[in-house]
Motif scaffolding. Structure first.
Motif, PDB file in Angstrom:
ATOM      1  N   PHE A   1       0.740  -1.283  -0.263  1.00  0.00           N
ATOM      2  CA  PHE A   1      -0.378   0.067  -0.103  1.00  0.00           C
ATOM      3  C   PHE A   1       1.096   1.359  -0.230  1.00  0.00           C
ATOM      4  O   PHE A   1       2.040   0.997   0.047  1.00  0.00           O
ATOM      5  CB  PHE A   1      -0.765  -0.049   0.727  1.00  0.00           C
ATOM      6  CG  PHE A   1      -2.278  -1.168   1.184  1.00  0.00           C
ATOM      7  CD1 PHE A   1      -3.516  -0.729   1.015  1.00  0.00           C
ATOM      8  CD2 PHE A   1      -1.720  -2.420   1.948  1.00  0.00           C
ATOM      9  CE1 PHE A   1      -3.829  -2.307   0.845  1.00  0.00           C
ATOM     10  CE2 PHE A   1      -2.164  -3.214   2.002  1.00  0.00           C
ATOM     11  CZ  PHE A   1      -3.515  -3.298   1.355  1.00  0.00           C
ATOM     12  N   THR A   2       0.306   2.314  -0.348  1.00  0.00           N
ATOM     13  CA  THR A   2       0.815   3.876  -0.173  1.00  0.00           C
ATOM     14  C   THR A   2      -0.051   4.036   0.480  1.00  0.00           C
ATOM     15  O   THR A   2      -1.008   4.608   0.856  1.00  0.00           O
ATOM     16  CB  THR A   2       1.045   4.219  -1.732  1.00  0.00           C
ATOM     17  OG1 THR A   2       1.780   3.241  -2.772  1.00  0.00           O
ATOM     18  CG2 THR A   2       1.558   5.507  -2.059  1.00  0.00           C
ATOM     19  N   ILE A   3       0.702   5.711   1.476  1.00  0.00           N
ATOM     20  CA  ILE A   3       0.490   6.445   2.380  1.00  0.00           C
ATOM     21  C   ILE A   3      -0.329   7.341   1.471  1.00  0.00           C
ATOM     22  O   ILE A   3       0.559   8.182   1.493  1.00  0.00           O
ATOM     23  CB  ILE A   3       1.006   6.700   3.448  1.00  0.00           C
ATOM     24  CG1 ILE A   3       1.331   5.273   4.402  1.00  0.00           C
ATOM     25  CG2 ILE A   3       0.386   7.628   3.991  1.00  0.00           C
ATOM     26  CD1 ILE A   3       2.618   5.637   5.804  1.00  0.00           C
ATOM     27  N   LYS A   4      -1.318   7.764   1.409  1.00  0.00           N
ATOM     28  CA  LYS A   4      -2.047   8.864   0.704  1.00  0.00           C
ATOM     29  C   LYS A   4      -1.993   9.645   1.693  1.00  0.00           C
ATOM     30  O   LYS A   4      -2.079  11.361   1.067  1.00  0.00           O
ATOM     31  CB  LYS A   4      -3.430   8.540  -0.168  1.00  0.00           C
ATOM     32  CG  LYS A   4      -3.942   9.536  -1.058  1.00  0.00           C
ATOM     33  CD  LYS A   4      -5.210   8.781  -0.863  1.00  0.00           C
ATOM     34  CE  LYS A   4      -5.792   9.902  -2.338  1.00  0.00           C
ATOM     35  NZ  LYS A   4      -7.174   9.345  -3.325  1.00  0.00           N
ATOM     36  N   SER A   5      -2.626   9.700   2.851  1.00  0.00           N
ATOM     37  CA  SER A   5      -1.991  11.113   3.798  1.00  0.00           C
ATOM     38  C   SER A   5      -2.400  10.649   5.364  1.00  0.00           C
ATOM     39  O   SER A   5      -2.503   9.260   5.247  1.00  0.00           O
ATOM     40  CB  SER A   5      -3.106  11.673   3.861  1.00  0.00           C
ATOM     41  OG  SER A   5      -4.746  10.981   4.287  1.00  0.00           O
TER      42      SER A   5
ATOM     43  N   THR B   1     -10.071   8.410  11.668  1.00  0.00           N
ATOM     44  CA  THR B   1      -8.462   7.799  10.958  1.00  0.00           C
ATOM     45  C   THR B   1      -8.056   8.577  10.686  1.00  0.00           C
ATOM     46  O   THR B   1      -7.552  10.019  11.002  1.00  0.00           O
ATOM     47  CB  THR B   1      -9.353   8.944   8.896  1.00  0.00           C
ATOM     48  OG1 THR B   1     -10.900   7.437   9.251  1.00  0.00           O
ATOM     49  CG2 THR B   1      -8.635   8.135   8.119  1.00  0.00           C
ATOM     50  N   ILE B   2      -6.469   7.775  10.976  1.00  0.00           N
ATOM     51  CA  ILE B   2      -5.041   8.662  10.995  1.00  0.00           C
ATOM     52  C   ILE B   2      -4.095   8.401  10.004  1.00  0.00           C
ATOM     53  O   ILE B   2      -3.290   9.495   9.806  1.00  0.00           O
ATOM     54  CB  ILE B   2      -5.029   8.366  12.687  1.00  0.00           C
ATOM     55  CG1 ILE B   2      -4.412   6.902  12.248  1.00  0.00           C
ATOM     56  CG2 ILE B   2      -4.684   8.543  13.568  1.00  0.00           C
ATOM     57  CD1 ILE B   2      -3.073   6.173  11.700  1.00  0.00           C
ATOM     58  N   ALA B   3      -4.791   7.466   9.079  1.00  0.00           N
ATOM     59  CA  ALA B   3      -4.260   7.243   7.243  1.00  0.00           C
ATOM     60  C   ALA B   3      -5.411   7.317   6.689  1.00  0.00           C
ATOM     61  O   ALA B   3      -6.094   6.499   6.695  1.00  0.00           O
ATOM     62  CB  ALA B   3      -3.230   6.426   7.672  1.00  0.00           C
ATOM     63  N   VAL B   4      -5.046   7.232   5.272  1.00  0.00           N
ATOM     64  CA  VAL B   4      -5.448   6.427   4.248  1.00  0.00           C
ATOM     65  C   VAL B   4      -5.075   6.062   3.398  1.00  0.00           C
ATOM     66  O   VAL B   4      -3.692   6.586   2.988  1.00  0.00           O
ATOM     67  CB  VAL B   4      -6.194   7.775   3.210  1.00  0.00           C
ATOM     68  CG1 VAL B   4      -7.359   7.524   2.060  1.00  0.00           C
ATOM     69  CG2 VAL B   4      -7.462   8.299   4.264  1.00  0.00           C
ATOM     70  N   LEU B   5      -4.708   4.521   3.212  1.00  0.00           N
ATOM     71  CA  LEU B   5      -3.355   3.518   2.640  1.00  0.00           C
ATOM     72  C   LEU B   5      -4.675   4.105   1.340  1.00  0.00           C
ATOM     73  O   LEU B   5      -5.742   3.778   0.882  1.00  0.00           O
ATOM     74  CB  LEU B   5      -3.506   2.516   2.652  1.00  0.00           C
ATOM     75  CG  LEU B   5      -3.279   2.691   4.203  1.00  0.00           C
ATOM     76  CD1 LEU B   5      -2.666   1.688   4.984  1.00  0.00           C
ATOM     77  CD2 LEU B   5      -1.965   3.842   4.589  1.00  0.00           C
ATOM     78  N   SER B   6      -3.277   4.062   0.187  1.00  0.00           N
ATOM     79  CA  SER B   6      -3.895   3.125  -1.052  1.00  0.00           C
ATOM     80  C   SER B   6      -3.254   2.119  -1.645  1.00  0.00           C
ATOM     81  O   SER B   6      -2.878   1.457  -1.845  1.00  0.00           O
ATOM     82  CB  SER B   6      -3.484   4.349  -2.251  1.00  0.00           C
ATOM     83  OG  SER B   6      -4.756   4.121  -3.717  1.00  0.00           O
ATOM     84  N   ASN B   7      -4.247   1.389  -2.276  1.00  0.00           N
ATOM     85  CA  ASN B   7      -4.198  -0.234  -2.958  1.00  0.00           C
ATOM     86  C   ASN B   7      -3.217  -0.176  -4.245  1.00  0.00           C
ATOM     87  O   ASN B   7      -3.324   0.754  -4.535  1.00  0.00           O
ATOM     88  CB  ASN B   7      -5.271  -1.058  -2.955  1.00  0.00           C
ATOM     89  CG  ASN B   7      -6.026  -0.990  -3.215  1.00  0.00           C
ATOM     90  OD1 ASN B   7      -6.431  -0.179  -4.309  1.00  0.00           O
ATOM     91  ND2 ASN B   7      -7.458  -2.139  -2.738  1.00  0.00           N
ATOM     92  N   GLU B   8      -3.101  -0.944  -4.508  1.00  0.00           N
ATOM     93  CA  GLU B   8      -2.910  -1.293  -6.244  1.00  0.00           C
ATOM     94  C   GLU B   8      -3.594  -1.211  -6.700  1.00  0.00           C
ATOM     95  O   GLU B   8      -3.205  -0.552  -8.374  1.00  0.00           O
ATOM     96  CB  GLU B   8      -2.314  -2.875  -6.087  1.00  0.00           C
ATOM     97  CG  GLU B   8      -0.785  -2.971  -5.134  1.00  0.00           C
ATOM     98  CD  GLU B   8      -0.634  -4.753  -5.666  1.00  0.00           C
ATOM     99  OE1 GLU B   8      -1.754  -5.406  -5.856  1.00  0.00           O
ATOM    100  OE2 GLU B   8       1.128  -4.749  -5.117  1.00  0.00           O
TER     101      GLU B   8
END
Length: 589
Positions: free
Chosen positions: A161-165, A177-184
């Motif tokens: 995953f990539t940390i979006k925010s 929500t402390i982080a938003v992840l972006s998957n493949e």
């Protein structure tokens, strides 16, 4: 098993807390369901599936249930909530916060939130937008008591995953929500500080590497010297009633080289569980100078929970331990007593009419115990840090019979065996660990020998084996003296016996209530062991056996005074000087 629509069912049969439910849809093994009893929902777990029938064990009293009661399946397994706020809590086997419950007797269907949803935690990010992460990676931390509690990518996530925010440093609740992840697939996935994980599935967020074998210091001499346990290792303490299992566990909780303590009171008598609740908050922590409860979590079965359903507590405790291990911490898990867990397995197995094994325990008892003990261990995390869960369980065999199935099955799984002797307990020789019958298989590992040779001394293992040999020869001499009488054996027999007594009184016995002797640092243990071995290797001149007893009692007394004195203090060295003078009186050059 994913389902679009939750499955429901009807109760078809009731055998104590085992129900047979006819389901109208798909059901998964170990799935949680709720039985409706006049508006009160009783939690249960699926333990067997046969066609449309699901066999479920209810975690509450089934009094009042009838054929035809409705059942609702949840689509998920028995799970725990993981997040800040677990430490210093008292949970039951289902992770209900016992301090939030009212009344002496818990009400059926009364389930509490294990964590505090409204409490604000000071969050500090450890990652930044754009970082690549995977399950178990640390993205932030909060201060929980004195530890840095890591917020991790949920363990159920697969792939990268990539940390979006990610939020900036500040105060947040566990559900924010402390982080938003972006998957493949470029899908956004919110992450909070709290997550859930099924208790029967091990948390695996580590790499497979050869493990080191590091001694886990316990401060208990008979364990550290004769039968050492390693960090991330396994051991168990079987013993009859009154042999000191609880006192020994208290000593391990206070003194062992661990960051956190998890106690699973998985079925002992009510008075012992009450003692845990009352005493642990009062115990001082020698590591931090604060209260031991600040780095302890207690999982206790309640009297309301049927015996057959009490196995959940050991899995809950292990999952919480694995969670903190994933933060790079050393966790010590103490379970008292796994005999009750095994009895729960036996009771449910019998109700399902499975083929019984020895003493009516399940045929696969050894496999169940082994798979549970295998969840302990030393791990390498994705970031290169390490963590460990060291598991020490106690077994309470009926009548003190160490040949019964639970003890025998646990022997196959645990690497260390600390058998408590009724004879030693009756003679007030604490800890009552039998030095002859007990063992540590880690002494046989090449890696552990290399570690000892490098960090202790090249002759450490040799000295340990020599010490055990003296104890065995002393036991044999004692038996001969008992049979033939004091004057019926050579003086050499008395020498062998009293040399073993010196080891027993000075090394094996320990005063848990003395400020100095309660815990012995490893450097002091090394010094004392070397000193004792020199005593045992000396030759002595005696004209009769009557001279042996008072001489060695004098030596033992000096050593005991040294044990009660600060290491290398003036008082300690004074007793050492007197000891050396006494040795020279009878020593043959």
């Amino acid at each position: 098993m994913a389902k679009n629509k939750l499955t429901t069912g009807k109760v078809q049969s009731i055998i104590s807390n085992l129900l047979i439910v006819e389901a109208d849809g798909p059901v998964s093994q170990n799935e949680i369901c709720y039985i409706n009893l006049s508006g009160v929902k009783l939690m249960a777990e699926v333990i067997k599936i046969n066609g449309n029938n699901a066999y479920v064990q209810v975690f509450e009293s089934t009094r009042g249930l009838k054929i035809g009661n409705s059942v609702e399946f949840t689509g998920h397994m028995l799970e725990v909530t993981l997040g800040p706020g677990i430490l210093s809590k008292n949970f039951d086997g289902l992770q209900n916060d016992l301090d939030k419950m009212e009344g002496v007797f818990l009400k059926r269907g009364d389930y509490t939130n294990p964590l505090e949803d409204d409490k604000l935690w000071e969050f500090k990010p450890l990652a930044k937008a754009g970082d690549k992460v995977a399950a178990g990676d640390w993205i932030g931390e909060v201060k929980e008591n004195w530890i840095h509690h890591k917020t991790m990518v949920p363990f159920k996530f697969t792939g990268s995953f990539t940390i979006k925010s990610i939020v900036s440093e500040g105060k947040y609740t566990i559900n924010d929500t402390i982080a938003v992840l972006s998957n493949e697939k470029n899908e956004d996935i919110p992450v909070a500080m709290a997550q859930k994980w099924p208790v029967r599935i091990p948390i695996r967020n580590y790499k497979s590497k050869p493990r080191p074998f590091k001694l886990m210091e316990t401060g208990v001499r008979t364990m550290d010297i004769l039968n050492p346990i390693v960090e991330g290792g396994t051991g168990f303490i079987p013993g009859p009633f009154g042999s000191g299992k609880t006192v020994l566990q208290h000593a391990l909780a206070k003194q062992a080289e661990a960051d956190l303590i998890v106690v699973a009171a998985c079925g002992e008598r009510a008075n012992e569980v009450v003692e845990i609740f009352k005493e642990y908050p009062e115990l001082d922590d020698p590591r931090t100078g604060r209260k031991l409860m600040e780095r302890t979590t207690i999982i206790a079965n309640t009297s309301n929970m049927p015996v057959a359903a009490r196995e959940a507590s050991v899995y809950t405790a292990m999952t919480i331990s694995e969670y903190y291990r994933a933060m790079g911490l050393k966790v010590l898990l103490l379970a008292d007593s796994t005999s009750r867990w095994a009895q729960a397995l036996r009771e449910m197995s019998n109700r399902m009419e499975e083929l019984p094994g020895p003493d009516a325990f399940p045929m696969d008892l050894s496999a169940i115990i082994s798979s549970f003990y295998a969840r302990a261990g030393y791990v390498y995390l994705n970031n290169g840090k390490t963590g460990s869960v060291t598991f020490i369980g106690t077994v309470s065999p009926a009548g003190g019979n160490l040949k019964e199935p639970v003890t025998e099955s646990t022997k196959k799984a645990a690497r260390c065996f600390y058998g408590l002797s009724q004879q030693r307990a009756d003679s007030k020789r604490y800890p009552a660990i039998d030095p002859i019958d007990s063992y540590s298989k880690y002494l046989e590992y090449t890696e552990f020998k290399e570690y000892i040779n490098k960090n202790f001394s090249s002759d450490w293992i040799e000295n340990v084996l020599y010490t055990k040999n003296i104890l065995l020869r002393g036991k044999e001499a004692y038996e001969q003296i008992n049979i033939l009488g004091d004057d019926g054996v050579p003086i050499n027999y008395h020498l062998n016996f009293w040399k073993s007594e010196v080891i027993d009184f000075v090394i094996l016995q320990q005063d848990a209530f003395d400020e100095v002797d309660a815990s012995t640092p490893i450097e002091r243990q090394k010094y004392m062991l070397k000193s004792i071995i020199n005593i045992c290797k000396n030759d002595y001149k005696f004209d009769s056996f009557e001279e042996v007893n008072p001489y060695f009692k004098k030596i033992i007394n000096f050593y005991k005074q040294m044990n009660y004195s600060e290491f290398q203090s003036d008082k300690f060295n004074g007793f050492k000087k007197e000891l050396n003078a006494t040795i020279e009186e009878r020593k043959i050059a």
